[in-house]
Design a protein around this motif. Structure first.
Motif, PDB file in Angstrom:
ATOM      1  N   ILE A   1       3.424   7.981  -2.814  1.00 24.97           N
ATOM      2  CA  ILE A   1       2.779   8.958  -3.722  1.00 24.97           C
ATOM      3  C   ILE A   1       3.841  10.639  -2.890  1.00 24.97           C
ATOM      4  CG2 ILE A   1       0.414  10.455  -2.635  1.00 24.97           C
ATOM      5  CD1 ILE A   1       1.203   9.221  -6.513  1.00 24.97           C
ATOM      6  N   GLU A   2       4.235  10.550  -2.082  1.00 24.26           N
ATOM      7  CA  GLU A   2       5.110  11.408  -1.498  1.00 24.26           C
ATOM      8  C   GLU A   2       6.217  11.713  -2.557  1.00 24.26           C
ATOM      9  OE1 GLU A   2       5.958  11.457   2.253  1.00 24.26           O
ATOM     10  OE2 GLU A   2       4.163  12.782   3.411  1.00 24.26           O
ATOM     11  N   ALA A   3       7.309  10.388  -2.936  1.00 17.88           N
ATOM     12  CA  ALA A   3       8.418  10.322  -3.045  1.00 17.88           C
ATOM     13  C   ALA A   3       7.619  10.981  -4.767  1.00 17.88           C
ATOM     14  CB  ALA A   3       8.808   9.139  -2.949  1.00 17.88           C
ATOM     15  N   ALA A   4       7.244   9.870  -4.800  1.00 18.39           N
ATOM     16  CA  ALA A   4       6.379  10.195  -6.337  1.00 18.39           C
ATOM     17  C   ALA A   4       6.460  11.816  -6.435  1.00 18.39           C
ATOM     18  CB  ALA A   4       5.292   9.359  -7.210  1.00 18.39           C
ATOM     19  N   MET A   5       5.418  12.465  -5.943  1.00 18.77           N
ATOM     20  CA  MET A   5       4.923  14.170  -6.006  1.00 18.77           C
ATOM     21  C   MET A   5       6.815  14.590  -5.784  1.00 18.77           C
ATOM     22  SD  MET A   5       2.091  13.817  -7.186  1.00 18.77           S
ATOM     23  CE  MET A   5       2.448  13.346  -7.935  1.00 18.77           C
ATOM     24  N   SER A   6       7.375  14.908  -5.532  1.00 21.34           N
ATOM     25  CA  SER A   6       8.849  15.349  -5.042  1.00 21.34           C
ATOM     26  C   SER A   6       8.982  15.161  -6.247  1.00 21.34           C
ATOM     27  CB  SER A   6       9.245  14.200  -3.699  1.00 21.34           C
ATOM     28  OG  SER A   6       8.968  14.908  -2.822  1.00 21.34           O
TER      29      SER A   6
ATOM     30  N   ALA B   1       0.601  15.608  -2.667  1.00 22.30           N
ATOM     31  CA  ALA B   1       0.737  14.547  -1.736  1.00 22.30           C
ATOM     32  C   ALA B   1      -0.551  14.431  -1.283  1.00 22.30           C
ATOM     33  CB  ALA B   1       1.720  13.741  -1.569  1.00 22.30           C
ATOM     34  N   TRP B   2      -0.939  15.157  -0.516  1.00 20.35           N
ATOM     35  CA  TRP B   2      -1.510  15.441   0.813  1.00 20.35           C
ATOM     36  C   TRP B   2      -3.564  15.557  -0.463  1.00 20.35           C
ATOM     37  CZ3 TRP B   2      -2.014  13.567   5.252  1.00 20.35           C
ATOM     38  CH2 TRP B   2      -0.914  13.061   5.758  1.00 20.35           C
ATOM     39  N   ALA B   3      -3.339  16.214  -1.982  1.00 21.22           N
ATOM     40  CA  ALA B   3      -4.212  16.796  -1.664  1.00 21.22           C
ATOM     41  C   ALA B   3      -4.976  15.304  -2.605  1.00 21.22           C
ATOM     42  CB  ALA B   3      -4.022  17.313  -3.544  1.00 21.22           C
ATOM     43  N   LEU B   4      -3.615  13.871  -3.671  1.00 18.72           N
ATOM     44  CA  LEU B   4      -4.137  12.706  -3.597  1.00 18.72           C
ATOM     45  C   LEU B   4      -5.013  11.808  -3.109  1.00 18.72           C
ATOM     46  CD1 LEU B   4      -1.262  12.713  -6.606  1.00 18.72           C
ATOM     47  CD2 LEU B   4      -3.614  12.787  -7.189  1.00 18.72           C
ATOM     48  N   TYR B   5      -3.883  11.793  -1.653  1.00 18.94           N
ATOM     49  CA  TYR B   5      -4.819  11.064  -0.076  1.00 18.94           C
ATOM     50  C   TYR B   5      -5.920  11.646  -0.161  1.00 18.94           C
ATOM     51  CZ  TYR B   5      -5.981   9.454   3.762  1.00 18.94           C
ATOM     52  OH  TYR B   5      -5.935   8.932   4.375  1.00 18.94           O
TER      53      TYR B   5
ATOM     54  N   ALA C   1      -7.171   4.535  -1.705  1.00 16.66           N
ATOM     55  CA  ALA C   1      -6.347   4.513  -0.509  1.00 16.66           C
ATOM     56  C   ALA C   1      -5.946   2.983   0.271  1.00 16.66           C
ATOM     57  CB  ALA C   1      -7.340   4.989   1.211  1.00 16.66           C
ATOM     58  N   VAL C   2      -4.901   2.481   0.373  1.00 14.58           N
ATOM     59  CA  VAL C   2      -5.099   1.598   0.736  1.00 14.58           C
ATOM     60  C   VAL C   2      -5.329   1.207   1.898  1.00 14.58           C
ATOM     61  CG1 VAL C   2      -2.983  -0.619   0.821  1.00 14.58           C
ATOM     62  CG2 VAL C   2      -2.686   1.592  -0.438  1.00 14.58           C
ATOM     63  N   PRO C   3      -6.312  -0.357   2.745  1.00 11.77           N
ATOM     64  CA  PRO C   3      -6.769  -0.066   3.517  1.00 11.77           C
ATOM     65  C   PRO C   3      -5.768  -0.608   4.991  1.00 11.77           C
ATOM     66  CG  PRO C   3      -7.867  -1.131   2.299  1.00 11.77           C
ATOM     67  CD  PRO C   3      -6.904  -0.519   1.381  1.00 11.77           C
TER      68      PRO C   3
ATOM     69  N   LYS D   1       4.246  10.101   8.172  1.00 15.45           N
ATOM     70  CA  LYS D   1       5.358   9.123   9.269  1.00 15.45           C
ATOM     71  C   LYS D   1       5.394   8.223   7.993  1.00 15.45           C
ATOM     72  CE  LYS D   1       5.037   7.555  14.111  1.00 15.45           C
ATOM     73  NZ  LYS D   1       5.026   6.642  13.838  1.00 15.45           N
ATOM     74  N   ASP D   2       5.336   7.288   7.502  1.00 18.74           N
ATOM     75  CA  ASP D   2       5.855   6.543   6.627  1.00 18.74           C
ATOM     76  C   ASP D   2       5.111   6.393   5.326  1.00 18.74           C
ATOM     77  OD1 ASP D   2       7.071   5.135   9.161  1.00 18.74           O
ATOM     78  OD2 ASP D   2       4.321   4.862   9.825  1.00 18.74           O
ATOM     79  N   GLY D   3       5.295   8.049   5.418  1.00 19.92           N
ATOM     80  CA  GLY D   3       5.080   8.252   3.241  1.00 19.92           C
ATOM     81  C   GLY D   3       3.453   8.052   3.218  1.00 19.92           C
ATOM     82  N   ILE D   4       2.864   8.080   2.141  1.00 23.00           N
ATOM     83  CA  ILE D   4       1.496   8.396   1.973  1.00 23.00           C
ATOM     84  C   ILE D   4       1.287   7.234   0.796  1.00 23.00           C
ATOM     85  CG2 ILE D   4      -0.601  10.009   0.977  1.00 23.00           C
ATOM     86  CD1 ILE D   4       0.235  11.938   2.000  1.00 23.00           C
ATOM     87  N   TRP D   5       0.602   5.912   0.985  1.00 20.97           N
ATOM     88  CA  TRP D   5       0.733   4.498   0.078  1.00 20.97           C
ATOM     89  C   TRP D   5      -1.118   4.583  -0.601  1.00 20.97           C
ATOM     90  CZ3 TRP D   5       4.409   1.403  -1.859  1.00 20.97           C
ATOM     91  CH2 TRP D   5       5.809   2.040  -0.811  1.00 20.97           C
ATOM     92  N   LEU D   6      -1.113   4.745  -2.287  1.00 18.16           N
ATOM     93  CA  LEU D   6      -2.430   4.762  -2.598  1.00 18.16           C
ATOM     94  C   LEU D   6      -2.119   3.851  -3.966  1.00 18.16           C
ATOM     95  CD1 LEU D   6      -2.721   8.497  -3.231  1.00 18.16           C
ATOM     96  CD2 LEU D   6      -3.343   7.236  -1.900  1.00 18.16           C
ATOM     97  N   GLY D   7      -3.483   3.267  -3.889  1.00 18.31           N
ATOM     98  CA  GLY D   7      -3.252   2.141  -5.027  1.00 18.31           C
ATOM     99  C   GLY D   7      -4.007   3.592  -6.466  1.00 18.31           C
ATOM    100  N   LEU D   8      -3.391   2.598  -7.510  1.00 19.30           N
ATOM    101  CA  LEU D   8      -3.732   3.655  -8.697  1.00 19.30           C
ATOM    102  C   LEU D   8      -4.428   2.489  -9.669  1.00 19.30           C
ATOM    103  CD1 LEU D   8      -1.857   5.933  -7.511  1.00 19.30           C
ATOM    104  CD2 LEU D   8      -0.581   6.551  -9.781  1.00 19.30           C
TER     105      LEU D   8
END
Ligand code: HEM
Length: 448
Positions: free
Chosen positions: A136-141, A271-275, A421-423, A438-445
């Motif tokens: 989601i970080e890349a998507a929000m950028s 991105a942090w808000a969505l996390y 969240a992705v476990p 560090k390694d991006g923010i991965w979320l399930g949509l």
């Protein structure tokens, strides 16, 4: 819900180990005591750095005596290849003149005018996203860069120049990762700061693309055909004191900082808000209630009045993950802080990251609790110890803009998708130009 923070280092480490930690990440290089201290001193062989963490000391530096604490030269040198002489790095009269021209572009009415472009960028971001696992970080950028292009130059990011600037910025970040490091690096000023060849190349490429955009705009203004956007406003505003406008060359510096300051920061916060929403389903459900009530058939500025809770979510995100985690100033004369002598030329570090999680100021400092903003205690802390946009004369000119953009985009995204969240993939915050994972923010949509 406890918002993740990076592990702190042990209290005492060798200089070499400290440097290695710094290179990895400026946040985890700090000892845990900074979450309780009012001030900390860092000694290097060539200068001293003082991290100030006490609200009235911070006010003294930022609000009451900003001219005595200009921006640090060490930071300026790090950014010079990209930002030249932009408002972000200048000091004194030069900086004051630049702010006189820039500030009118961000007045309330102007943000209202920019709303349709922001809304269009939000709708485009929703349309680009697909259900499934997303970084989601890349998507929000991407989304935040689109907001800036549309509001500044009336161009969507699909435009060829716009997408090329965006691509080059990403490249630039990769080659120039840790900026604030310069404030702690124990080398003397006369050691040349090496900019990697790649950093210089990408900076030059970005500046030439922006040069083409501003030249075209200058011509359109001359021909009376320019759209009424932020670029036109800034390029036509006359400084009331000198009667001058920005030259074309100055405008390139300013546009470069608008792109950088305007999209990296908002992208980090979104991105942090969505996390945080992904790991707090009940909070997300309350945002969804506001989002689903929006009248999307008639998008307009009035929509914001329906996003009160979403705004508190965004505010709370900026407390836990202040996009600009540290700011650096320097002393211009000897000072006394908390009864300690601070020499001339010392680096003064203000860390929203530590102030916003200060254990002696905030109740449950690491907990994500948007409701705190409606309590008396939360509001008091907000006035005294909350500076995500800095404060005083050098406060972020884009603060009002960002506080419209953030809640609006959040609501449009949550209206369409459920975020989870992705476990096994909890993000670890690190400070690059802005606070990233560090390694991006991965979320399930999932579609709602
Ligand atoms: C959530 C979003 C944002 C955050 C958290 C943020 C935060 C900040 C902070 C903390 C500073 C002060 C840095 C320092 O003193 O070292 C700053 C400065 C600045 N910001 Fe923002 N910002 C955001 C969005 C924006 C936007 C959208 C724009 C423009 C469109 C913008 C333009 C600027 C500029 C030009 C400066 C330099 C001001 C000066 O030094 O006089 N920012 N921002």
């Amino acid at each position: 819900m406890i918002a993740p923070k990076p592990p702190s280092r042990p209290d005492r480490v060798s200089l070499w180990r400290y440097l290695k930690l710094f290179r990895a990440d400026i946040l985890s290089a700090q000892p845990a005591r900074l979450y309780r201290a009012w001030m900390a001193e860092f000694k290097t062989p060539f200068f001293r750095s003082y991290l100030i963490n006490q609200p009235d000391l911070i006010r003294e530096v930022l609000d009451r005596r900003p001219d005595d604490f200009p921006k640090s030269n060490r930071i300026r040198e790090g950014l010079a290849p990209l930002l030249g002489n932009s408002v972000f790095v200048t000091n004194g009269e030069d900086w004051k003149r630049q702010r006189r021209i820039i500030d009118p572009a961000f007045e309330g009415g102007r943000i209202r005018d920019a709303f349709p472009a922001m809304y269009a960028a939000g709708a485009a971001a929703v349309a680009r996203l697909q259900p499934g696992r997303v970084e989601i970080e890349a998507a929000m950028s991407h989304a935040a860069a689109d907001v800036i292009f549309r509001t500044l130059f009336s161009l969507p990011i699909e435009d060829q120049t716009a997408s090329e600037v965006f691509r080059q910025f990403r490249e630039y970040q990769r080659t120039q990762p840790i900026l604030n490091l310069a404030a702690f690096l124990p080398v003397p000023r006369w050691v040349p700061r090496f900019h990697r060849a790649k950093t210089r190349q990408t900076a030059a490429a970005i500046r030439s693309l922006i040069g083409a955009l501003t030249a075209a705009r200058q011509a359109a203004i001359g021909a009376g055909e320019a759209p009424e956007d932020l670029a036109t406003k800034i390029m036509t505003t006359v400084d009331p004191v000198t009667g001058e406008r920005f030259t074309a060359a100055e405008m390139v510096d300013q546009v470069a900082i608008f792109f950088l300051a305007g999209h990296e920061t908002s992208a980090s916060a979104l991105a942090w808000a969505l996390y945080l929403l992904a790991v707090s389903p009940d909070v997300q459900a309350r945002v969804a209630v506001e989002a689903l009530a929006l009248d999307v058939q008639n998008p307009g500025f009035a929509m914001l009045s329906g996003l009160k809770f979403t705004r508190d979510v965004f505010r709370e995100t900026l407390r836990l993950y202040p996009a600009v985690p540290m700011m650096v100033r320097q002393t211009t004369c000897p000072e006394r802080f908390r009864d300690r002598a601070v020499p001339l030329g010392a680096q003064v570090v203000i860390s929203p990251w530590h102030l916003h999680r200060h254990e002696r100021i905030w109740d449950r400092p690491d907990e994500f609790d948007p409701d705190r903003w409606q309590t008396e205690a939360g509001r008091t802390c907000g006035r005294e110890a909350y500076i995500p946009f800095s404060s005083g004369a050098r406060v972020c000119p884009g603060a009002g803009f960002a506080m419209v953009e953030g809640p609006l985009l959040l609501a449009l995204l949550v209206r369409e998708f459920r975020f989870a969240a992705v476990p096994g993939l909890a993000p670890v915050p690190v400070a690059h130009l802005t606070v990233r994972a560090k390694d991006g923010i991965w979320l399930g949509l999932e579609r709602r």
